[in-house]
Structures are given as structure tokens and as C-alpha cells.
Design a protein around this motif. Structure first.
Motif, PDB file in Angstrom:
ATOM      1  N   LEU A   1     -26.555  24.163  12.524  1.00 21.70           N
ATOM      2  CA  LEU A   1     -27.780  24.065  11.741  1.00 21.70           C
ATOM      3  C   LEU A   1     -28.980  23.668  12.603  1.00 21.70           C
ATOM      4  O   LEU A   1     -30.102  24.130  12.378  1.00 21.70           O
ATOM      5  CB  LEU A   1     -27.607  23.038  10.617  1.00 21.70           C
ATOM      6  CG  LEU A   1     -26.693  23.417   9.453  1.00 21.70           C
ATOM      7  CD1 LEU A   1     -26.561  22.256   8.478  1.00 21.70           C
ATOM      8  CD2 LEU A   1     -27.220  24.654   8.728  1.00 21.70           C
TER       9      LEU A   1
ATOM     10  N   SER B   1     -18.964  25.597   3.971  1.00 24.15           N
ATOM     11  CA  SER B   1     -19.773  24.611   3.247  1.00 24.15           C
ATOM     12  C   SER B   1     -19.114  24.214   1.939  1.00 24.15           C
ATOM     13  O   SER B   1     -19.118  23.038   1.547  1.00 24.15           O
ATOM     14  CB  SER B   1     -21.165  25.175   2.952  1.00 24.15           C
ATOM     15  OG  SER B   1     -21.821  25.573   4.117  1.00 24.15           O
TER      16      SER B   1
ATOM     17  N   GLN C   1     -26.505  16.727   3.939  1.00 25.98           N
ATOM     18  CA  GLN C   1     -27.830  16.668   3.324  1.00 25.98           C
ATOM     19  C   GLN C   1     -28.825  15.956   4.247  1.00 25.98           C
ATOM     20  O   GLN C   1     -29.962  16.418   4.428  1.00 25.98           O
ATOM     21  CB  GLN C   1     -27.757  15.950   1.982  1.00 25.98           C
ATOM     22  CG  GLN C   1     -27.077  16.758   0.891  1.00 25.98           C
ATOM     23  CD  GLN C   1     -27.169  16.083  -0.469  1.00 25.98           C
ATOM     24  OE1 GLN C   1     -28.199  15.544  -0.834  1.00 25.98           O
ATOM     25  NE2 GLN C   1     -26.073  16.128  -1.229  1.00 25.98           N
TER      26      GLN C   1
ATOM     27  N   VAL D   1     -29.663  18.267   7.183  1.00 28.27           N
ATOM     28  CA  VAL D   1     -30.591  19.338   6.801  1.00 28.27           C
ATOM     29  C   VAL D   1     -32.009  18.793   6.679  1.00 28.27           C
ATOM     30  O   VAL D   1     -32.976  19.406   7.146  1.00 28.27           O
ATOM     31  CB  VAL D   1     -30.142  20.002   5.486  1.00 28.27           C
ATOM     32  CG1 VAL D   1     -31.215  20.946   4.952  1.00 28.27           C
ATOM     33  CG2 VAL D   1     -28.838  20.757   5.695  1.00 28.27           C
TER      34      VAL D   1
ATOM     35  N   TYR E   1     -29.289  21.025  -3.407  1.00 31.19           N
ATOM     36  CA  TYR E   1     -29.019  22.413  -3.043  1.00 31.19           C
ATOM     37  C   TYR E   1     -29.676  23.389  -4.005  1.00 31.19           C
ATOM     38  O   TYR E   1     -30.091  24.488  -3.596  1.00 31.19           O
ATOM     39  CB  TYR E   1     -27.512  22.636  -2.982  1.00 31.19           C
ATOM     40  CG  TYR E   1     -26.843  21.735  -1.975  1.00 31.19           C
ATOM     41  CD1 TYR E   1     -26.982  21.962  -0.610  1.00 31.19           C
ATOM     42  CD2 TYR E   1     -26.098  20.620  -2.381  1.00 31.19           C
ATOM     43  CE1 TYR E   1     -26.392  21.133   0.324  1.00 31.19           C
ATOM     44  CE2 TYR E   1     -25.503  19.785  -1.449  1.00 31.19           C
ATOM     45  CZ  TYR E   1     -25.657  20.044  -0.098  1.00 31.19           C
ATOM     46  OH  TYR E   1     -25.077  19.212   0.822  1.00 31.19           O
TER      47      TYR E   1
ATOM     48  N   LEU F   1     -33.282  23.851  -2.757  1.00 33.18           N
ATOM     49  CA  LEU F   1     -33.335  24.746  -1.599  1.00 33.18           C
ATOM     50  C   LEU F   1     -33.205  26.201  -2.028  1.00 33.18           C
ATOM     51  O   LEU F   1     -34.021  27.064  -1.679  1.00 33.18           O
ATOM     52  CB  LEU F   1     -32.192  24.419  -0.636  1.00 33.18           C
ATOM     53  CG  LEU F   1     -32.402  23.382   0.454  1.00 33.18           C
ATOM     54  CD1 LEU F   1     -31.170  23.323   1.335  1.00 33.18           C
ATOM     55  CD2 LEU F   1     -33.619  23.706   1.280  1.00 33.18           C
TER      56      LEU F   1
ATOM     57  N   LEU G   1     -29.624  28.666   4.981  1.00 39.08           N
ATOM     58  CA  LEU G   1     -29.984  27.625   4.000  1.00 39.08           C
ATOM     59  C   LEU G   1     -29.644  28.059   2.583  1.00 39.08           C
ATOM     60  O   LEU G   1     -29.170  27.258   1.778  1.00 39.08           O
ATOM     61  CB  LEU G   1     -31.478  27.311   4.101  1.00 39.08           C
ATOM     62  CG  LEU G   1     -31.950  26.531   5.328  1.00 39.08           C
ATOM     63  CD1 LEU G   1     -33.460  26.326   5.288  1.00 39.08           C
ATOM     64  CD2 LEU G   1     -31.242  25.183   5.438  1.00 39.08           C
TER      65      LEU G   1
ATOM     66  N   LEU H   1     -25.830  27.949   2.185  1.00 33.76           N
ATOM     67  CA  LEU H   1     -25.449  26.540   2.129  1.00 33.76           C
ATOM     68  C   LEU H   1     -25.809  25.976   0.759  1.00 33.76           C
ATOM     69  O   LEU H   1     -25.015  25.244   0.145  1.00 33.76           O
ATOM     70  CB  LEU H   1     -26.168  25.762   3.226  1.00 33.76           C
ATOM     71  CG  LEU H   1     -26.060  24.228   3.177  1.00 33.76           C
ATOM     72  CD1 LEU H   1     -24.616  23.777   3.338  1.00 33.76           C
ATOM     73  CD2 LEU H   1     -26.940  23.589   4.251  1.00 33.76           C
TER      74      LEU H   1
END
Length: 923
Positions: A34, A127, A141, A144, A490, A493, A515, A518
Motif C-alpha cells: 500500500l 483483505s 485502517q 491507509v 471502507y 472510501l 483502495l 480494499l
């Protein structure tokens, strides 16, 4: 009872499970992946060799992560519930890309997109199982968020003059840093400077910022530590300022839409907190954006440490103020709101009032900023962008055109699509006007084009199922799960990026795609998941799935490894071209590359050009045959590749097969119906071939060629008329008009057909600009007129040639040079044709201008023949001496044996000619 780790969501005991070292190794590898990806993986559906390496490495890493997952979970994996079933169904996504390869418009891009989709599937699977562990979920988290915050500060470093620091930080592992600067971290277009950070495209960076703005608000509200609240609150102002600095209208339009949708998931107390935090950060950001913008614009022109310091002060003080206010709100107001609104929360539809109110408020603010003078508080460039938010704005009109053209492609390729990269390969064939856009600016339409209705339904079914089950589970369990386990991180995102992708090509960036997948995995982890039927729980299905997954992972790993090796060999060859003159040395890595990927377009272009160069120098037919076979083989896989087609035309020209060159242009003209250069070649060649057929008394061929030219010209005229019907706010794209070469070619046909008036009128239409005076000269089509045209074309071409190499519009200057040289050579060809092929009957100035043009175009042998064909023994004549000088210079430049007789006569006439011959060689 279901397995507490791999079965149903319920069991809290999973949080206490001891995690193995192997699992943590996988987590660390995933986080490194990542961190590495955003600085490496750029657009993945272009055809530039430099874009390939990081993509293939990313695919390799994704496969290695999946293989690591298989090794760790081999004995633990069970198809217990619907989440496990999603790990199987995600394989349908790359499978539909594999299916679409049977109808691929570009095999090369289809393979690349298949590899990318396979990587996404791997990311989703890995994931999905890592995030089931709360400790790992929290770690990912936080990782990210950390990556996102680093990218925001990376962008600000570039904006506020510290580009050398930013480049130094990532230069050791990123191939996008050149000369210490990350390329296009701040881009420039017609709107001025635009911040892009690592994305090199402002609109995608805006989508990224929008997503993490909401993630940061969510993170600061859920934080139970003071330093967590301050950290996330501190980032709100840099994110909003960066969003404004992108000048992205799409980002500004989609931000309130996503914000209101997210509010619907929140309780009233949290809705108020979201509004307060966003409002405070927004007001502070608006207050400091103007000075930060001005300072960034100044620093882009001249270094100024004082200005940079002031810029950082504005940004850091504004961020600190927002963080302090947000901390106060969370410390004192948030608990009070929870208590006060507890009763209201239990009321039916209580969560709708603030979203509805926010919608009204957003509409009011939008009206004030767009429809009134209040926008003057913003920086001038932001104000201008807001002013232009309307349905008649050119980017809106252009996007609507893209979408209509995209549906034309779908209509012709409805079932399995055109394969990966289909839009980039085919858009010129379907476009409404001559725009240039290798992206459809809508992810969903582009996906539909690539995989057809079958693949699109699979994809939409997959993501909509996850959204449906997640929302259902969120509503049912939001009071039972904490903010780390409820998947809302999530959802933010995924929803943000996907919604913005209806307006742009965000998912053409590998990192954005990662992203999203994920995010889908995080939502799937928290979704309402029921047990699957017992029949699906058998070991046969389990082992079968793992076996298929292993074979697929190894296959993709192998293909991406071969592609990476092929890329390395092609890059090596490109480097050798700069300094090596050895055919074997340059050809060897290209041949190696093509063994690994036999029809890789750029490798083929390089090797074919090399073979053609050797054929041109030596006349050895085997090199021409090799180039011909290679190009034809590749064009079967890449039929719409314009560069390959043009190189095939060049090869036929080298082999003195103009009819075959013309056939390539004619047969493929439907693919490039808005490329005026294609029409120019087609029409001029048809005119020349028709003139030759006329001289040979072959009236059937003459009429066939002339009719082709006139038909193509009618299409040009129809295109010009169509462009005039576009809304005045819409940009037409590339130039599309009657060029001097087209005008001369069609005028010539009309003149030969007896329509002198039409020929003269068309000459006036086509001969504009620097050629305008020639259209009005008496006796057009006479040898002297051709001489004047050739001389003017040479003069203009040389002027452009002199500008090439200064780094300013080199491509445009080269195109202008070639266009002017083409006009001169066409005029010479017409004159020679009228003279029955006897160069001795042409004016010496015409032969001189034509020979110079041929020499400067790199056609040494033709130039030598032209100069020699017009030479006389009268060396007292200045034009004849110039012909001799250029003839001798061309011989020397081509490394051929000097013509001693001509040399002796020239030097005898003027000893200074020796130095001037050397000047010709240096050109």
C-alpha cells in the motif's frame, strides 16, 4: 456454531485470538504494498513503455501476497458464509476480462488490464480475510490513513516550493522523479497551476482528497485518544486546501453529494458533529486558500524562501486552529450531544432531518458561491472554476460527447466487449468530433466497453450485492459493533471514489483501484452474512477453489514476470539507440523482448524501425521482409494502432510500393475519421497516383484514385460543417480543416478534370496563412508556380526544423516541418509528372528546393538523384553551383563515394564551396 474467525460475524472471541507470525508477515507485506503503490502505479491503459514496469511489479506483489495467503489459510479456509462465497465470486471479474480477450481491440492492452484485474481480485481476497481480525483491521485502517496523510503533505511540499525535498524523499524508489522533481505533482493547464500530488492528474487527486476528507472526519470523531483527535482534525485543513488547489469542478460538485449520502448512515448527534467539523475546517480553509494559492504560484516561477515560510505559516496555523476547535468540540460538545439527542435518535426517520437540511444548506451555499459575488472571497483561479460550473461548460459538454460515443462502441460490441483498453483503441473510430481522450471519463461506461454487458452485469452485481448486504448489516448491527469493526471507514472510501468515477477515470490509476477493492473487502467483512448451503461446504469445493486460485496466481505471476522482463529489454534497447550504431547490439534486447511478448507494440515499432533503417542504408531485402512480417503479425493483434500502420506505410514507401502504402491508408481511414493528417496523406497520395495513372493513359486507375480523393475530401467538408454545429462552448479538439496539401491535391484533380474555376476556388480555400499569396499567382500549375510552392514549403519547414530540440513544443514543430516538407515534395511530384518524368525539363530552382527537402527529410538517396538529375556543366551559374554543393554534401552525408569530377569542377569555379559542402553535411 460457525467458526469464530472464518464463519459468521458474530463471535467476539475472534478479537482475542492470538495471531501468528506468518499472518503478521503477510500484514506487513500488504502494508508495504500500500505504501509503495501510490508512488509507482500511474495510468495503466496507456501505451508508454515507462508506465509498464511499476504495473507489472504491482501485479507481481499482489500475486505474492495471494500465494502467501494461500499458504497461511490453506488448512483454515472454509466456505462457511456469504463472505467466503465472495472470495470465490471475485474471480469472475478477471474471468470476464479473459473472456473479452477473444474480441480484443488491442491484445496488448487487454493482457495488461487482465493482469490488473487479477491483482484487484488478489487484493480483495487477501483483505477480506485479514480484516476479520480486529487488530489487523485497525492496523490496516491506520496504515491507509497514514499513507493518505503522507500524500497530502507530499502534495503541499511541491506546492510550497519544497519540490526538491519531496523528490528526495521518494526518488530512491520512484521512477517518476526526474532531476530531483516528482513529475507534474503540480500540473499546468489552461486553468493555471493545479495540485496533483502523486497522481499527476488533478481530478483524480480531488477524488482521493474527497474520500479521505470524510475518512479523517470519521476518524477524529471515533478517536478516544486526544492525540488521535488532534491528528485527524489537524489534517482537515490541508485536505480541503489541497482539494481547492486541484481546481476540480467534479470534486466540488460530488463532495456535497457524497457528504449528504454519508450523513444518512449516522445518528443525529454524529451528523451534527460531522457538519461542525467540516464547517470549521472549511471556513478556515477558505480564509487561507487565497494567500496559499498566490504563494504557490509565485514559487512556481522563482524560488523565494520568505514566501515559502509565509505559506507554511498560513497552512500550519490554520490547521492547528481547526485541530484545537475540533478537540474542544469532541471533548465537551460531543458527550453533551449524545445525551441530549438520545431520545431523538430513537424516533423514526430522525436521521433524515439533518441530511435534508444539509441538502438545502449546500444548495444555498452553492447558489451564493456560483450565482452571486460572494465567490470573490476565493482565489481568482478557484472563483473562475466555480463561475464555470454549469451544463454548458465545455468539460461538461465534452463528457456528454464521450458518453454518447462510448455507447456507440457498446452498440457494436455489446456482449463480451472490446477487451481491456477498448476505448483507448477505438475511440477515434467512433468519436463525434476530433477530441483527444484515451479515457471515457466515466469508469462504468469504460468498464462496459471493455467487458460488454456480460462482464458489466457481473461487476455491478458483485459491488451492488456487497453494498446491499453491508447497508443491511450496518443498520442491523451498528449499535453492537465499534467504529473499527462496522466497516464505515471502507464504505466512505469505496462510495466516494466510485461516485466520483462517474465523472472521471479515477480507476485507471492502480492505487485508486486497490483502495476500492480494499474498501469492498472491508464492507464485505462487516456485511450481513448468512451461512451458505451445506453442499457448498464440502472439501471438494474448498480444495478445488484453492487449486484454481493457486494455478491462477502462478499463471499471472509468470505472465507478469515475463512482461516485466520484456519491458526491461525494450527499455534497454531504447537506451542503446541513443549512443550505439550497432544493429546487433540494439536488436538483441528487442528480439529477447519479443520472444516474451511477441506483439508488444513499442518493441515492434523499435525493431521494425531499426530493420527499415538498415534496409534503407544497405538495400538488403531481408531486413525489409523482416520488418514487413513483424508489422503484419502485430497488426493482427493491434489493428487500430496508428503508429504501427504509419510505420507500415513508411515501409512500403521505402520499398517503392506507393500503391500498397496507399491501400493501408485507404483501408484504415474509417478508424481515424477525424484525423486530418490521415486525410492529408490519403488525399495527396490518391491525387499523385491518379496523376501518374493519367500520364500512363490508364483512365480507369486515374478515375479510381481521383474518386477516392474526392470522396475523402467530401468527408472532410462534412466534418468541417458538423463541427460548426457543436455548441459554441464546446471545444472541437484537434484542428480539422482543409490544409494547404489537401487544397493543392484536390485543386490539381479539379484542374485535370477540366474544372479550372473550381480548382482556383479551392486553392484559395486551402492555401491560407503563409501560402495565401501563392494561391493568387498567375498561371498556377506551371513549373515556375511549382518552384515557388516548393521554395516556400522548404523555407517554412526549415524554420520549424530549427526550433526542434529546444524542448518547447518539439512535437508540434516536427509535425509542422513534416507538413510543409510534404507540400513541397507533392508540388515537385506534380511538376515531374507533368514533365513526363524528365527532370531535365524542370526549372533548376524547383529541383534544388525538392532535393534540399528530401535531404532534410532524411531521404539521402532520393536527394542525391534529384540533385544529380538537374546538374549541368555550367558552374558559372549560381543555382547550378548550389545544386552541386548539395549533391556533394548529400553524398558525404550518406557516406557514399565522392563524385570527384563534380567536386573538382565546383572548387575550380569557387574554392569557398569546400567549406559550404561541410555546412550541408552538418545540417
Amino acid at each position: 456454531m460457525s467458526n469464530p474467525v472464518y464463519g459468521k460475524k458474530a463471535a467476539p472471541s475472534r478479537n482475542a485470538e492470538k495471531l501468528s507470525g506468518a499472518l503478521w508477515t503477510l500484514v506487513v507485506g500488504f502494508i508495504v504494498f500500500l505504501v509503495w503503490t501510490p508512488f509507482q502505479v500511474a495510468l495503466f491503459n496507456g501505451q508508454q513503455i515507462d508506465f509498464e514496469k511499476p504495473i507489472y511489479i504491482a501485479v507481481l506483489l499482489g500475486c505474492l501476497l495471494l500465494i502467501g495467503w494461500i499458504g497461511i489459510f490453506f488448512t483454515k479456509f472454509r466456505l462457511n458464509d456469504e463472505r467466503d462465497l465472495l472470495a470465490v465470486l471475485v474471480l469472475l471479474l478477471p474471468l470476464t476480462y479473459l473472456l473479452s480477450m477473444f474480441a480484443a481491440a488491442s491484445h496488448y492492452m487487454a493482457v495488461n488490464l487482465l493482469l490488473i484485474q487479477s491483482m484487484y481480485a488478489a487484493v480483495f481476497i487477501v483483505s477480506l480475510y485479514l480484516l476479520r481480525h480486529k487488530q489487523i483491521n485497525v492496523t490496516i485502517q491506520n496504515a491507509v490513513l497514514t499513507v493518505a496523510y503522507v500524500l497530502v503533505w507530499f502534495g503541499m511540499l511541491n506546492w510550497l516550493g519544497a519540490w526538491n525535498v519531496a523528490g528526495g524523499i521518494v526518488g530512491w524508489f520512484s521512477n517518476t522523479v526526474k532531476g530531483g522533481r516528482y513529475l507534474d505533482a503540480v500540473m499546468t493547464d489552461a486553468n493555471g497551476l493545479r495540485l496533483t500530488s502523486v497522481f499527476q492528474y488533478a481530478n483524480t487527486y480531488a477524488a482521493f482528497l474527497m474520500a479521505f476528507l470524510f475518512v479523517a472526519i470519521f476518524a477524529l470523531i471515533r478517536s478516544r485518544r486526544w492525540y488521535g483527535t488532534l491528528t485527524h482534525a489537524f489534517m482537515l485543513v490541508p485536505i480541503i486546501v489541497s482539494l481547492l488547489l486541484t481546481l476540480s469542478r467534479g470534486g466540488l460538485v460530488m463532495l456535497p453529494v457524497v457528504f449528504v449520502l454519508l450523513l444518512l448512515f449516522l445518528k443525529p448527534a454524529r451528523q451534527i458533529l460531522w457538519i461542525l467539523h467540516l464547517g470549521i475546517a472549511g471556513i478556515i480553509s477558505l480564509a487561507i486558500t487565497s494567500p496559499v494559492t498566490n504563494i504557490g504560484e509565485r514559487l512556481s516561477k522563482v524560488p523565494d524562501a520568505g514566501a515559502a515560510f509565509r505559506g507554511w505559516c498560513w497552512l500550519l496555523i490554520g490547521s492547528a486552529a481547526a485541530a484545537a476547535l475540533s478537540w474542544v468540540i469532541q471533548k465537551y460538545l460531543a458527550p453533551w450531544l449524545d445525551g441530549k439527542l438520545e431520545g431523538w435518535t430513537k424516533r423514526r426517520l430522525s436521521g433524515l432531518w439533518l441530511p435534508i437540511g444539509s441538502t438545502v444548506l449546500v444548495g444555498l451555499v452553492a447558489f451564493l458561491l456560483i450565482g452571486t459575488g460572494l465567490r470573490s472571497i476565493l482565489p481568482a483561479n478557484v472563483e473562475t472554476r466555480l463561475e464555470n460550473i454549469n451544463f454548458k461548460q465545455h468539460s461538461v459538454l465534452e463528457r456528454m460527447t464521450f458518453y454518447k460515443d462510448a455507447l456507440k462502441v457498446v452498440k457494436d460490441h455489446p456482449v463480451i466487449g472490446t477487451g481491456g483498453g477498448g476505448w483507448a483503441s477505438l475511440y477515434e473510430q467512433y468519436q463525434n468530433n476530433p477530441y483527444v481522450s484515451r479515457q471515457a471519463h466515466n469508469f462504468f461506461l469504460q468498464y462496459l466497453i471493455e467487458v460488454g454487458i456480460v462482464g458489466f452485469l457481473v461487476f455491478m452485481g458483485f459491488i451492488l450485492y456487497i453494498f446491499y448486504k453491508y447497508i443491511r448489516g450496518y443498520i442491523k448491527n451498528r449499535n453492537e459493533l465499534d467504529d473499527y469493526s462496522n466497516g464505515f471507514f471502507y464504505l466512505i472510501l469505496t462510495l466516494s471514489i466510485l461516485l466520483h468515477s462517474t465523472l472521471d477515470f479515477n480507476l485507471s490509476y492502480g492505487f485508486m483501484g486497490i483502495l476500492v477493492f480494499l474498501g469492498l473487502a472491508g464492507m464485505a467483512d462487516a456485511m450481513d452474512s448468512r451461512e451458505v448451503k451445506p453442499a457448498l461446504k464440502g472439501n471438494g469445493i474448498r480444495y478445488g477453489y484453492l487449486a484454481v486460485l493457486t494455478v491462477a496466481a502462478v499463471t499471472v505471476l509468470t505472465v507478469s514476470g515475463r512482461s516485466l522482463s520484456s519491458n526491461a529489454s525494450t527499455v534497454e534497447a531504447k537506451g542503446l539507440v541513443r549512443y550505439s550504431t550497432s544493429y546487433e547490439e540494439i536488436a538483441s534486447p528487442l528480439q529477447k523482448a519479443l520472444k516474451l511478448r511477441p506483439t508488444h507494440p513499442e518493441s515492434v515499432l523499435l525493431l521494425s524501425a531499426l530493420d527499415q533503417q538498415i534496409y534503407k542504408q544497405t538495400g538488403q531485402e531481408e531486413f525489409a521482409e523482416k520488418a514487413h512480417a513483424l508489422l503484419n503479425k502485430t497488426l493482427k493483434k493491434e489493428p487500430s494502432n496508428k503508429q504501427l500502420l504509419n510505420q507500415l506505410v513508411n515501409l512500403y514507401d521505402l520499398k517503392k510500393e506507393p500503391e500498397l502504402a496507399y491501400k493501408v491508408l485507404l483501408d484504415n481511414s474509417y478508424r481515424f475519421k477525424w484525423d486530418i493528417n490521415w486525410y492529408e496523406q490519403l488525399i495527396s497520395r490518391a491525387s499523385a497516383l491518379g496523376s501518374e495513372a493519367r500520364a500512363q493513359k490508364d483512365s480507369a486507375k486515374e478515375q479510381s484514385y481521383f474518386q477516392d480523393a474526392l470522396t475523402a475530401y467530401d468527408q472532410v467538408e462534412a466534418g468541417i460543417a458538423h463541427i460548426k454545429t457543436l455548441p459554441k462552448e464546446q471545444l472541437q479538439g484537434r484542428p480539422f480543416d482543409v490544409t494547404p496539401l489537401i487544397g493543392m491535391s484536390i485543386s490539381r484533380i479539379k484542374e485535370l478534370s477540366g474544372d479550372s474555376a473550381g480548382a482556383a476556388e479551392l486553392l484559395q480555400t486551402g492555401f491560407t496563412g503563409s501560402y495565401a499569396d501563392l494561391a493568387s499567382q498567375p498561371e498556377p500549375w506551371s513549373p515556375d508556380w511549382y518552384s515557388a510552392v516548393a521554395a516556400r514549403a522548404l523555407e517554412l519547414g526549415q524554420a520549424s526544423r530549427a526550433q526542434i530540440g529546444d524542448g518547447i513544443n518539439d512535437d508540434a514543430e516536427e509535425a509542422t516541418m513534416e507538413a510543409n516538407f510534404g507540400i513541397g515534395l507533392q508540388a515537385y511530384g506534380y511538376a515531374l509528372n507533368d514533365a513526363g518524368g524528365k527532370e531535365s525539363e524542370l526549372p533548376a530552382p524547383l529541383a534544388l528546393a525538392a532535393g534540399k527537402t528530401q535531404l532534410l527529410s532524411g531521404d539521402f538517396q532520393e536527394a542525391i538523384n534529384t540533385f544529380k538529375g538537374k546538374l549541368s556543366d555550367d558552374y558559372s551559374d549560381a543555382v547550378n553551383r548550389e545544386l552541386a554543393r548539395w549533391y556533394l554534401g548529400a553524398l558525404k552525408k550518406a557516406n557514399l563515394v565522392q563524385d570527384q569530377d563534380v567536386y573538382n569542377k565546383l572548387i575550380a569555379a569557387d574554392p569557398n564551396e569546400a567549406a559550404q559542402i561541410d555546412d550541408v553535411v552538418k545540417m
